[in-house]
Each structure stands twice: as structure tokens, then as C-alpha cells.
Motif scaffolding. Structure first.
Motif, mmCIF file in Angstrom:
data_model
loop_
_atom_site.group_PDB
_atom_site.id
_atom_site.type_symbol
_atom_site.label_atom_id
_atom_site.label_comp_id
_atom_site.label_asym_id
_atom_site.label_seq_id
_atom_site.Cartn_x
_atom_site.Cartn_y
_atom_site.Cartn_z
ATOM 1 N N THR A 98 14.533 42.415 -14.524
ATOM 2 C CA THR A 98 14.743 44.090 -14.982
ATOM 3 C C THR A 98 13.494 44.407 -15.355
ATOM 4 N N THR B 24 20.239 48.689 -9.882
ATOM 5 C CA THR B 24 21.896 48.233 -9.925
ATOM 6 C C THR B 24 21.952 46.887 -9.949
ATOM 7 N N LYS B 25 22.941 46.076 -9.848
ATOM 8 C CA LYS B 25 23.112 44.883 -9.975
ATOM 9 C C LYS B 25 22.143 44.132 -8.841
ATOM 10 N N GLY B 26 21.195 43.307 -9.209
ATOM 11 C CA GLY B 26 20.304 42.359 -8.212
ATOM 12 C C GLY B 26 19.183 43.298 -7.820
ATOM 13 N N SER C 157 15.980 46.042 -9.147
ATOM 14 C CA SER C 157 15.840 46.746 -10.296
ATOM 15 C C SER C 157 15.342 48.251 -10.037
ATOM 16 N N GLY D 246 23.381 51.568 -5.743
ATOM 17 C CA GLY D 246 22.951 52.208 -6.948
ATOM 18 C C GLY D 246 22.914 53.670 -6.827
#
Length: 237
Positions: A12, A48-50, A52, A86
Motif C-alpha cells: 500500500t 483498489t484490492k491488489g 496501489s 477501482g
């Protein structure tokens, strides 16, 4: 032994080293020392998930196949942006606004270098916004007695011919801006700026109407794919 799942965790923004975190890099070094992706990551705020924010920013900046960076966003549709992870409709609209701002800033710089008596300079002014449009767009440059640009007005978009672009519409705008002379500009989505018979017909129609009204048509510049065609350079206007 730890099982290799084939998946590498994406750090992140907070997990990155301090000098790699966009917010902290901004605070320490200032925006002028940041990459485009780092600047855009701050605007995006999160990934979003996975993925950055920094990675997502890189995806956005490289999405346009023929124009990378912030100006490339201008040429992308909301739907194209929403295909990225995202990026929802609101964020896509925000990115489109950023692309429009980038285009306007770039065009203002080109406007300072604009030389009305130089078709190449006129083409440079419009190239970024028109060279990859999927439809034809017609603009009219309004000039004063010193050939300074008063305004450039969008007349229409779609197929360009003498019936779609009316002389009445052109000269109503010219009178509105108190123009002494005008220049027509439009693009060819095919990328080939060679004028069609309709382009030539339109040019002479506007030219003759202008002679009656006392407003001179100086040129009709057609924008292609990183190239242009000046009708005034090839025909007797």
C-alpha cells in the motif's frame, strides 16, 4: 518452506519507503520533483484490492494507445477509464476533468506561440485536441484587424460539407466577435488531411460570402494524424 502461490502482495502507499510515498515526497521535495504517476496517485487518493494508488495511476497514464501521460486522458472515454480496477463513474469523470484541464493548459501555451500567418503554427494549436477525434469537428478562428486571435468557436461536429456548415452560422459568429477575418479549421478522423471535394466547396462558399460581407477567409486548415493541410497554400484563395 512457504508455499509459492504465484501472487506477489502489492504494498500500500503507507508501506512504501518514506521517499516513495507521494504525499511525503510532495512535502519533502515539492510537486516539481514528482513523477506523473506520483502526482496522479495523490489525486486518485486510493487504489483498489491488489492495486496501489501508484500502480493505478500508472495504468491510467498508459491507457491511451497513442498519447501517454496526462494529455492522453483527454482522448479516453469515461467507459474506457471505468474498465480499470477501482475506477467507477465518478472517478472516471474526475479524471476526464483532469484531462480537459491538461489540454487547456497545453493549448494556452500553444496560443502564445500562435502565428496566424503560419499554417504550421495553427495546426500545432489544434493538433492535440483534434488529431485523434473520432468525429469531424469544425472551428472558426476569429481575428481582429491586427490578425490577433479574438476567439476560436466550435461550429459543429460530424460530417463536414457545405450544407452542414452554413455561411450564415459562420458569419453570425464573426459579427458577434467583431472579427475582421476568419480561419476555418477542422479534422479528418481518417488521419489523412487531404481535402475532399466537400471541403473545397465549403471553403469557396465561405470565401465568397465573406467577400460580400467584408470579412476575409484567410485559410482553411485541415488536421490529420500529426500532419495538416492548408488550403490557402495549395489553392488560390
Amino acid at each position: 518452506m512457504k508455499e509459492n502461490t504465484g501472487y506477489t502482495a502489492v504494498p500500500t502507499m503507507k508501506e512504501l519507503p518514506n521517499d516513495m510515498q507521494p504525499y511525503k515526497k510532495f512535502a519533502i521535495y515539492g510537486p516539481e520533483n514528482m513523477t506523473d504517476a506520483e502526482l496522479l496517485a495523490i489525486i486518485l487518493k486510493s487504489g483498489t484490492k491488489g492495486v496501489s494508488a501508484l500502480e493505478l495511476a500508472g495504468m491510467v497514464l498508459n491507457l491511451c494507445p497513442y498519447e501517454k501521460g496526462f494529455t492522453g486522458i483527454y482522448h479516453l472515454g469515461v467507459g474506457e477509464l471505468m474498465k480499470l480496477p477501482g475506477i467507477g463513474k465518478v472517478k472516471a469523470m474526475e479524471l476526464k476533468c483532469l484531462g480537459e484541464i491538461s489540454k487547456r493548459i497545453s493549448q494556452r501555451g500553444a496560443r502564445k506561440r500562435l502565428k496566424i500567418d503560419n499554417p504550421s503554427s495553427i495546426a500545432d494549436y489544434y493538433m492535440e485536441s483534434l488529431s485523434h477525434q473520432e468525429q469531424e469537428h469544425v472551428y472558426c478562428m476569429m481575428l481582429d484587424i491586427k490578425n490577433s486571435l479574438l476567439a476560436d468557436v466550435s461550429l459543429t461536429k460530424g460530417t463536414v460539407n457545405a450544407s452542414v456548415v452554413s455561411a450564415r452560422e459562420v458569419f453570425l459568429k464573426a459579427f458577434e466577435y467583431h472579427a475582421v477575418s476568419i480561419i476555418l479549421v477542422h479534422n479528418h478522423p481518417s488521419g489523412d488531411p487531404t481535402p475532399s471535394s466537400e471541403d473545397i466547396e465549403l471553403t469557396y462558399k465561405i470565401k465568397k460570402s465573406g467577400e460580400i460581407l467584408g470579412i476575409e477567409l484567410l485559410d482553411h486548415v485541415i488536421i490529420g494524424d500529426m500532419t495538416y493541410y492548408s488550403i490557402a497554400e495549395h489553392y488560390n484563395l
